[in-house]
Design a protein around this motif. Structure first.
Motif, PDB file in Angstrom:
ATOM      1  N   THR A 113       0.800  -1.221   0.000  1.00 35.91           N
ATOM      2  CA  THR A 113       0.000   0.000   0.000  1.00 35.91           C
ATOM      3  C   THR A 113       0.839   1.280   0.000  1.00 35.91           C
ATOM      4  OG1 THR A 113      -0.165  -0.115   2.417  1.00 35.91           O
ATOM      5  CG2 THR A 113      -1.966  -1.098   1.132  1.00 35.91           C
TER       6      THR A 113
ATOM      7  N   CYS B 202      -4.374  -3.803  -4.678  1.00 32.65           N
ATOM      8  CA  CYS B 202      -4.912  -3.063  -3.538  1.00 32.65           C
ATOM      9  C   CYS B 202      -4.634  -1.589  -3.750  1.00 32.65           C
ATOM     10  CB  CYS B 202      -4.275  -3.535  -2.227  1.00 32.65           C
ATOM     11  SG  CYS B 202      -2.495  -3.214  -2.159  1.00 32.65           S
TER      12      CYS B 202
ATOM     13  N   ASP C 264      -1.816   3.762  -0.046  1.00 27.41           N
ATOM     14  CA  ASP C 264      -2.068   4.469   1.209  1.00 27.41           C
ATOM     15  C   ASP C 264      -2.254   5.966   1.010  1.00 27.41           C
ATOM     16  OD1 ASP C 264      -2.194   2.366   2.968  1.00 27.41           O
ATOM     17  OD2 ASP C 264      -0.042   2.318   3.325  1.00 27.41           O
TER      18      ASP C 264
ATOM     19  N   GLN D 236      -5.671   5.464   1.792  1.00 27.33           N
ATOM     20  CA  GLN D 236      -5.970   4.977   3.131  1.00 27.33           C
ATOM     21  C   GLN D 236      -5.581   5.980   4.216  1.00 27.33           C
ATOM     22  OE1 GLN D 236      -6.010   0.965   5.785  1.00 27.33           O
ATOM     23  NE2 GLN D 236      -4.428   1.106   4.242  1.00 27.33           N
TER      24      GLN D 236
ATOM     25  N   ALA E  48      -8.478   8.025   4.506  1.00 30.58           N
ATOM     26  CA  ALA E  48      -9.560   7.298   5.175  1.00 30.58           C
ATOM     27  C   ALA E  48      -9.357   7.298   6.683  1.00 30.58           C
ATOM     28  CB  ALA E  48      -9.620   5.865   4.651  1.00 30.58           C
TER      29      ALA E  48
ATOM     30  N   GLU F 235      -4.740  -1.364   8.628  1.00 26.97           N
ATOM     31  CA  GLU F 235      -5.220  -2.648   8.112  1.00 26.97           C
ATOM     32  C   GLU F 235      -4.199  -3.755   8.308  1.00 26.97           C
ATOM     33  OE1 GLU F 235      -2.350  -2.208   4.963  1.00 26.97           O
ATOM     34  OE2 GLU F 235      -3.440  -0.793   6.219  1.00 26.97           O
TER      35      GLU F 235
ATOM     36  N   THR G  17      -9.009   1.065   9.851  1.00 25.63           N
ATOM     37  CA  THR G  17      -9.446   1.212   8.459  1.00 25.63           C
ATOM     38  C   THR G  17      -8.815   0.106   7.621  1.00 25.63           C
ATOM     39  OG1 THR G  17      -7.596   2.698   7.944  1.00 25.63           O
ATOM     40  CG2 THR G  17      -9.669   3.724   8.628  1.00 25.63           C
ATOM     41  N   ALA G  18      -9.471  -0.236   6.523  1.00 26.15           N
ATOM     42  CA  ALA G  18      -8.936  -1.241   5.607  1.00 26.15           C
ATOM     43  C   ALA G  18      -9.665  -1.147   4.272  1.00 26.15           C
ATOM     44  CB  ALA G  18      -9.097  -2.648   6.182  1.00 26.15           C
ATOM     45  N   PRO G  19      -9.002  -1.572   3.188  1.00 27.39           N
ATOM     46  CA  PRO G  19      -9.717  -1.676   1.906  1.00 27.39           C
ATOM     47  C   PRO G  19     -10.875  -2.658   2.057  1.00 27.39           C
ATOM     48  CG  PRO G  19      -7.342  -1.894   1.585  1.00 27.39           C
ATOM     49  CD  PRO G  19      -7.592  -1.974   3.062  1.00 27.39           C
TER      50      PRO G  19
ATOM     51  N   ASN H  14     -12.286   1.179  -2.418  1.00 31.31           N
ATOM     52  CA  ASN H  14     -13.286   1.264  -1.358  1.00 31.31           C
ATOM     53  C   ASN H  14     -12.639   1.019   0.003  1.00 31.31           C
ATOM     54  OD1 ASN H  14     -15.709   1.333  -3.199  1.00 31.31           O
ATOM     55  ND2 ASN H  14     -14.881  -0.656  -3.777  1.00 31.31           N
ATOM     56  N   TYR H  15     -13.022   1.840   0.996  1.00 30.66           N
ATOM     57  CA  TYR H  15     -12.512   1.672   2.354  1.00 30.66           C
ATOM     58  C   TYR H  15     -13.666   1.598   3.336  1.00 30.66           C
ATOM     59  CZ  TYR H  15      -7.724   2.473   0.936  1.00 30.66           C
ATOM     60  OH  TYR H  15      -6.486   2.343   0.355  1.00 30.66           O
TER      61      TYR H  15
ATOM     62  N   SER I 288     -18.817   2.017   5.876  1.00 35.92           N
ATOM     63  CA  SER I 288     -17.926   2.422   4.801  1.00 35.92           C
ATOM     64  C   SER I 288     -17.441   3.838   5.035  1.00 35.92           C
ATOM     65  CB  SER I 288     -18.627   2.307   3.448  1.00 35.92           C
ATOM     66  OG  SER I 288     -19.737   3.190   3.401  1.00 35.92           O
TER      67      SER I 288
END
Length: 419
Positions: A138, A155, A158, A161, A164, A264, A291-293, A398-399, A415
Motif C-alpha cells: 500500500t 490493492c 495508502d 488509506q 480514510a 489494516e 481502516t482497511a480496503p 473502497n474503504y 464504509s
C-alpha cells in the motif's frame, strides 16, 4: 557439364534441406517449450511478522490457479505454482526472488505482502522483465517507481488509506493525535498521508514516532507517542510487533488516557488473542477500530464460498486481492498467447480494464478469450482497473471501518466516503 550441373543441383538441394530442417526444428522446439509448462511464482510472508496474512493469501492464489487448471489451464497446459516465503525479511525476500527469477524463471511473481519487502527485490523482478503484482503493498512509493511498467498491485495505495484514517479520526471527534509506526516504506508512507490530511481537516499532530520492526521491546516509543495525552494514537504496524506494543501500552495504563486507531496491517482474526485479555477476562483491544480496503467486488461472494469450501475458513485481509492478482495474470497469459513477462505486462490492462465484456469468474474469462473476445475482469476485491502507474484506479477503491468484537473477532463497520 551435365554431371557438374546435377552435382550442383544436389548440393543446393542438400543445403536447402539442412536449412529447412533446422528452421523447422527450432520453431517446433520453441513452440513446445512455450507450452510445455506455464509457471507463476508467489513470494509471500508465510513466516515472520506478517505470517497471519501470508498463508491465507497463498491459499487464495492457489484457489485461483486451481480454477484456471480446471478450465483447461493456460496455452494448452496446466499451470504450476512455485511458492516462496519472504519470512517478512528483506534479506530472505531477495534470495527467494533471485531463485524465482533466475532459477525457476517465472514470468510473474505475486507478492510481496509488505511494501518494504517488495521494494527489496523490485529491481530483481522488474529489471529482468518479470511482472511483479502485489495484493497488499500500500506504500505510495510504488506509484512513481521507475519499474518500466512491470509492477502492479490489486490493492489501493495508502495515498487513499491515509485519508480514510484521517476521516475516521475526525468522525470519532479526535482533535489531537500522535502516530506510532513501523519504520519502513509502509509505515512512513501511510503516516505521511495521514498527518497531511488530519492537519488539513483541522487536527493537531503532537508527535510522530517510529519503531524498529526488528526490535522486541517498545517501551520508550510507546511512552513518547503517549506524551501530551493525545486524543488518539494511530498505530501503523504488523501483528507480531503490534501486539507487543498494545500489550505494553495496556500494562502501562496508557489505554486509560488515550484511544487507539489501527491500520489494516493489524486486521487479523488472531490479533486480539495475540494482544491478550485484561484482568476481567475481556480482550484488551475489544472495540478498537481501524481502516482497511473493503472487498465489495461483484465476484466476492462466489470467491468467499469457494474459499470456505476449500479451506473451511473465512477469507481474511488481502485474500480477495491475492485471488484477483493470480486471476489477472492467468487471463493476461491466455490473452497474450505467451507466458513471457513482457507479454503479460502488455495484456494486464487489456483483460482488467474496460472496454470488453464484463466477467466475474476465471472460467468464463478464459472461454471468451479463446473465442477471440475482449474481457473486463470484475474481481473479488473490487473492480480491477489499472491506471497508467499499475495502481488500482481511485474511482474503484473502497474503504471501511473495522473493529474488534467482544469475542475477539474482526468485524466490518461502516464504509468511509473518501469524497
Amino acid at each position: 557439364m551435365l554431371k557438374l550441373h546435377i552435382k550442383g543441383l544436389i548440393a543446393i538441394m542438400f543445403i536447402i534441406a539442412i536449412v529447412t530442417f533446422s528452421g523447422c526444428t527450432d520453431t517446433t522446439d520453441a513452440d513446445t517449450e512455450e507450452q510445455e509448462e506455464v509457471k507463476i511464482g508467489t513470494l509471500l510472508s508465510i513466516t515472520g511478522d506478517l505470517s497471519p496474512y501470508g498463508g491465507p493469501m497463498e491459499n487464495a492464489a492457489k484457489l485461483a490457479i486451481e480454477e484456471v487448471n480446471a478450465n483447461g489451464g493456460l496455452l494448452g497446459t496446466q499451470v504450476t505454482m512455485i511458492n516462496e516465503d519472504s519470512q517478512t525479511s528483506e534479506i530472505a525476500a531477495v534470495d527467494a526472488a533471485n531463485k524465482l527469477v533466475k532459477i525457476n524463471k517465472v514470468p510473474a511473481i505475486i507478492g510481496a505482502a509488505g511494501s518494504s519487502i517488495s521494494l527489496s527485490f523490485i529491481e530483481i523482478s522488474t529489471g529482468n522483465n518479470v511482472v511483479q503484482i502485489s495484493p497488499s503493498n500500500t506504500a505510495p512509493d510504488f506509484t512513481t517507481y521507475e519499474d518500466n511498467d512491470f509492477y502492479f498491485r490489486t490493492c489501493p495505495s495508502d495515498a487513499l488509506q491515509g485519508k480514510a484514517m484521517a476521516l475516521l479520526a475526525m468522525e470519532e471527534n479526535y482533535t489531537t493525535a500522535s502516530t506510532l509506526i513501523l519504520n519502513n516504506a509502509y509505515g512512513v508512507g501511510f503516516k505521511t498521508v495521514f498527518v497531511e490530511e488530519f492537519e488539513k481537516m483541522g487536527g493537531q499532530i503532537l508527535d510522530q514516532v517510529k519503531y524498529d520492526p526488528q526490535a522486541s521491546t517498545f517501551n520508550s516509543e510507546i511512552e513518547k507517542a503517549a506524551q501530551g495525552n493525545p486524543d488518539v494514537i494511530i498505530l501503523i504496524s504488523y501483528p507480531e510487533t503490534g501486539s507487543l506494543i498494545l500489550k505494553a501500552a495496556y500494562e502501562k495504563g496508557i489505554m486509560d488516557k488515550t484511544d487507539w486507531l489501527l491500520s489494516e496491517g493489524l486486521k487479523d482474526e488472531t490479533f486480539a488473542e495475540m494482544v491478550g485479555k485484561d484482568v476481567d477476562g475481556n480482550y484488551i483491544i475489544k472495540g478498537f477500530k481501524g481502516t482497511a480496503p473493503f472487498p465489495e467486488g461483484p465476484a466476492y461472494e462466489d470467491f468467499k464460498e469457494a474459499y470456505v469450501n476449500k479451506y473451511n475458513k473465512e477469507p481474511t485481509t488481502f485474500t480477495p486481492q491475492t485471488y484477483d492478482a493470480a486471476a489477472v495474470i492467468a487471463l493476461a497469459i491466455e490473452k497474450a498467447g505467451s507466458a513471457d513477462g513482457t507479454a503479460i505486462r502488455d495484456n494486464l490492462r487489456i483483460v482488467a480494464n474496460p472496454p470488453g465484456e464484463d466477467v466475474t469468474d476465471i472460467g468464463t474469462g478464459l472461454k471468451l478469450i479463446r473465442e477471440g473476445k475482449d474481457i473486463n475482469y470484475q474481481g473479488a476485491s473490487g473492480d480491477i482497473t489499472f491506471d497508467e502507474n499499475g495502481d488500482i484506479s481511485e474511482d474503484t477503491a473502497n474503504y471501511a471501518q473495522w473493529y474488534v468484537g467482544t469475542d475477539g473477532n474482526v468485524e466490518w463497520g461502516e464504509s468511509i466516503d473518501l469524497e
